[in-house]
Design a protein around this motif. Structure first.
Motif, PDB file in Angstrom:
ATOM      1  N   UNK A  61     -13.004  15.475 -85.716  1.00 40.54           N
ATOM      2  CA  UNK A  61     -12.309  15.202 -87.133  1.00 40.54           C
ATOM      3  C   UNK A  61     -13.262  14.822 -88.261  1.00 40.54           C
ATOM      4  N   UNK A  62     -13.080  15.690 -89.410  1.00 43.70           N
ATOM      5  CA  UNK A  62     -14.168  15.602 -90.312  1.00 43.70           C
ATOM      6  C   UNK A  62     -13.555  14.717 -91.491  1.00 43.70           C
ATOM      7  N   UNK A  63     -14.475  13.863 -91.937  1.00 39.47           N
ATOM      8  CA  UNK A  63     -13.826  13.060 -93.350  1.00 39.47           C
ATOM      9  C   UNK A  63     -15.067  12.930 -94.084  1.00 39.47           C
ATOM     10  N   UNK A  64     -14.601  13.073 -95.522  1.00 37.24           N
ATOM     11  CA  UNK A  64     -15.689  12.898 -96.485  1.00 37.24           C
ATOM     12  C   UNK A  64     -16.113  11.622 -96.614  1.00 37.24           C
ATOM     13  N   UNK A  65     -17.464  11.415 -96.790  1.00 34.93           N
ATOM     14  CA  UNK A  65     -18.054  10.079 -96.834  1.00 34.93           C
ATOM     15  C   UNK A  65     -17.697   9.367 -98.216  1.00 34.93           C
ATOM     16  N   UNK A  66     -17.081  10.331 -99.227  1.00 35.78           N
ATOM     17  CA  UNK A  66     -16.990   9.650-100.525  1.00 35.78           C
ATOM     18  C   UNK A  66     -15.687   8.822-100.587  1.00 35.78           C
ATOM     19  N   UNK A  67     -14.686   9.037 -99.386  1.00 33.87           N
ATOM     20  CA  UNK A  67     -13.776   8.154 -99.421  1.00 33.87           C
ATOM     21  C   UNK A  67     -14.209   6.944 -98.857  1.00 33.87           C
ATOM     22  N   UNK A  68     -13.442   5.710 -99.240  1.00 38.28           N
ATOM     23  CA  UNK A  68     -13.802   4.296 -98.938  1.00 38.28           C
ATOM     24  C   UNK A  68     -13.933   4.075 -97.340  1.00 38.28           C
ATOM     25  N   UNK A  69     -14.749   3.262 -96.871  1.00 42.73           N
ATOM     26  CA  UNK A  69     -14.779   3.006 -95.484  1.00 42.73           C
ATOM     27  C   UNK A  69     -13.523   2.650 -94.985  1.00 42.73           C
TER      28      UNK A  69
END
Length: 158
Positions: free
Chosen positions: A138-146
Motif C-alpha cells: 500500500x503506497x502512501x505519499x510521505x507529504x501527508x501527515x503521520x
C-alpha cells in the motif's frame, strides 16, 4: 518500507501502538560492520543486507508462533528483500512510504544522531529501490501527515 528519511520508524511505532503490536526498528539490528560502513558513507550491498533480513524474518516467525502481531520499520528496498521477509510472515502487509528526493533529503539533513547521512547515501538507496506494485504494498505519499498515513493504512488492512 521506504528509503531512509521516509518516516518508517515514526509511522511504524504509531501503527504498532494503535493495533497493540510490538515495534522493531530494523536499523537497530544491523551488524556493527554495516553500521560502520554506513557511517563512513558507504552503501550496503546485498551481501551486507542478507543476514540482517534473515534476522528480521526470524522476528516475524517468532511473533507468529506466539500469536503476536509485529510491525517492523525496514527499508526493504528490493523485491527479493521483501520476499525474504515474507518467509517469516507469509501474510505480511507492507506500507510503502514514498517520497520525492527533495523531501527525503530535507528530512535527512535535519537528523543529528542517525548513522545514515548524506546525499550520496540517499541516492544509493533510490538507485537500489524497486518500488513495490500496488498488489505487493500500500503506497502512501510521505507529504501527508503521520496521522493521515497511519489512518489510511489501518483502513486498508481492516
Amino acid at each position: 518500507m521506504g528509503v531512509s528519511g521516509s518516516g518508517k520508524s515514526h509511522i511504524g511505532r504509531e501503527i504498532a501502538r494503535r493495533i497493540g503490536a510490538t515495534f522493531i526498528d530494523a536499523d537497530d539490528h544491523h551488524s556493527a560492520t554495516s553500521i560502520a560502513k554506513m557511517s563512513r558513507g558507504e552503501p550496503l550491498n546485498d551481501g551486507d543486507r542478507e543476514g540482517w533480513l534473515v534476522t528480521l524474518s526470524g522476528f516475524y516467525q517468532q511473533h507468529i508462533e506466539r500469536h503476536e502481531t509485529l510491525v517492523i520499520g525496514c527499508s526493504a528496498l528490493k523485491h527479493r528483500y521483501r520476499d525474504l521477509l515474507r518467509r517469516g510472515a507469509p501474510d505480511l502487509k507492507i506500507l510503502y512510504l514514498h517520497g520525492n528526493r527533495d523531501t527525503l533529503l530535507a528530512r535527512l539533513n535535519t537528523r543529528q544522531t542517525h548513522f545514515f547521512h548524506g546525499e550520496s547515501m540517499l541516492d544509493s538507496q533510490l538507485r537500489d529501490l524497486e518500488p513495490p506494485s500496488s498488489e505487493e504494498a500500500f503506497r502512501v505519499d510521505i507529504r501527508l501527515s503521520p496521522s493521515q498515513i497511519v489512518e489510511r493504512f489501518l483502513q486498508r488492512i481492516a
